[in-house]
Design an enzyme around this catalytic site. Structure first.
Site, mmCIF file in Angstrom:
data_model
loop_
_atom_site.group_PDB
_atom_site.id
_atom_site.type_symbol
_atom_site.label_atom_id
_atom_site.label_comp_id
_atom_site.label_asym_id
_atom_site.label_seq_id
_atom_site.Cartn_x
_atom_site.Cartn_y
_atom_site.Cartn_z
ATOM 1 N N ASP A 1 0.850 -1.191 0.000
ATOM 2 C CA ASP A 1 0.000 0.000 0.000
ATOM 3 C C ASP A 1 0.883 1.237 0.000
ATOM 4 O OD1 ASP A 1 -2.135 1.988 0.843
ATOM 5 O OD2 ASP A 1 -3.269 0.139 1.116
ATOM 6 N N ASP B 1 3.415 1.889 -4.687
ATOM 7 C CA ASP B 1 2.553 2.676 -5.571
ATOM 8 C C ASP B 1 2.327 1.791 -6.790
ATOM 9 O OD1 ASP B 1 1.486 4.293 -7.553
ATOM 10 O OD2 ASP B 1 2.864 5.952 -7.231
ATOM 11 N N VAL B 2 1.099 1.331 -7.007
ATOM 12 C CA VAL B 2 0.852 0.334 -8.046
ATOM 13 C C VAL B 2 1.071 0.866 -9.456
ATOM 14 C CG1 VAL B 2 -0.722 -1.045 -6.641
ATOM 15 C CG2 VAL B 2 -1.641 0.798 -8.093
ATOM 16 N N TYR C 1 -14.857 5.657 -13.823
ATOM 17 C CA TYR C 1 -14.582 4.524 -12.935
ATOM 18 C C TYR C 1 -15.090 3.223 -13.555
ATOM 19 C CZ TYR C 1 -14.973 1.534 -8.772
ATOM 20 O OH TYR C 1 -14.891 0.501 -7.873
ATOM 21 N N THR D 1 -17.760 0.881 2.876
ATOM 22 C CA THR D 1 -16.438 1.334 3.286
ATOM 23 C C THR D 1 -16.378 2.845 3.086
ATOM 24 O OG1 THR D 1 -15.592 0.993 1.050
ATOM 25 C CG2 THR D 1 -15.384 -0.853 2.587
ATOM 26 N N THR E 1 -22.981 11.391 -5.006
ATOM 27 C CA THR E 1 -24.083 11.312 -5.962
ATOM 28 C C THR E 1 -25.254 12.185 -5.512
ATOM 29 O OG1 THR E 1 -24.858 9.273 -4.888
ATOM 30 C CG2 THR E 1 -23.507 9.040 -6.874
#
Length: 267
Positions: free
Chosen positions: A39, A65-66, A161, A198, A208
């Site tokens: 992470d 960091d992916v 997304y 979460t 939204t």
């Protein structure tokens, strides 16, 4: 030993410091796996790993960091060194941006693409290089990518997304085909989580409503529940248990698949 027993498996979980990733790491450890939490949140990640280790499980933390190719290489090498190998990679790290298409901000979309899509692609790359014959682990294994119910439904305000999570689905299937064709011995599957309360899920409900799509966050949540035959939101444990299944021998002939874990919302 049952088919859900992961004793002896070495697992790397991206985005494992909190939220869904933390739940996955805890469930995998409870099933017997040694877990590496990867992470960008160093302090939180180290605390989560230490908490899991208190139960007697093997749990470590590595900063990652992916979106960083070299970072992936280092994190995987560290995992192999610390855990003695690598059998499963969970590509869970991701971002969500709530934004109407008419208000598209290109920089926001680029960041989603970098984390959700390129980050997953790099995870597959380094999992394959490590787990295929001749790799540092070299005994095959499994990759589990985290897509979303957003890849299977049309929900307003999460166009970018949803597009990235649809991309994760396609990557999963192509990766499974390449692994099989080239003899890597690595199964690749993905899951489609439904809305989970979460921090990310709660943020979506608030935002939204802020865009005027719903009268309140509570109405937004109610709309999601109304679209879900199971008539409730998902829980972290619902998603984590599905990941344990896909990491286990119970799913040994499941490959190139997308598993909905959404209470029927995306059917």
């Amino acid at each position: 030993m049952t088919v859900f027993d992961l004793t002896g498996r070495r697992v790397l979980v991206t985005g494992g410091a909190q939220g869904l990733g933390e739940g996955m790491a805890r469930a995998l450890a409870a099933a017997g796996a040694a877990v590496m939490i990867a992470d960008v949140q160093k302090d939180v990640g180290e605390q989560t790993a230490a908490s899991i280790a208190e139960s007697g499980a093997t749990a470590r933390f590595v900063a990652l960091d992916v979106t960083d190719d070299a970072g992936w290489e280092a994190a995987v090498a560290h995992t192999v060194s610390e855990l003695g190998g690598l059998d499963v990679v969970i590509n869970n790290a991701g971002l969500e941006v709530t934004q109407l298409l008419v208000d598209t901000e290109p920089d926001d979309v680029r960041r989603l693409l970098e984390v959700n899509l390129i980050g997953t692609m790099l995870g597959i790359k380094h999992a394959f290089r490590t787990m295929r014959p001749g790799g540092a682990a070299g005994a095959g294994g499994a990759v589990i990518n985290v897509s979303s119910v957003a890849a299977t439904i049309a929900f307003p305000s999460i166009g970018a997304y949803s597009a990235t999570k649809s991309g994760v689905d396609r990557l999963t299937r192509i990766a499974a085909a390449e692994s099989g064709k080239l003899g890597y011995g690595v199964r690749v599957n993905c899951i489609y989580p439904g809305l989970i309360p979460t921090a990310m899920g709660q943020k979506l409900a608030v935002e939204t409503a802020g865009l005027g799509l719903f009268a309140s966050p509570e109405e937004a949540v109610g709309a999601v529940v109304g679209l879900t035959p199971s008539n409730r939101l998902g829980e972290v444990s619902d998603i984590a248990d599905a990941v344990v299944f896909l990491a286990s021998d119970a799913s040994r002939f499941v490959n190139g698949a997308g598993l909905p874990v959404d209470g029927g919302m995306g059917m």
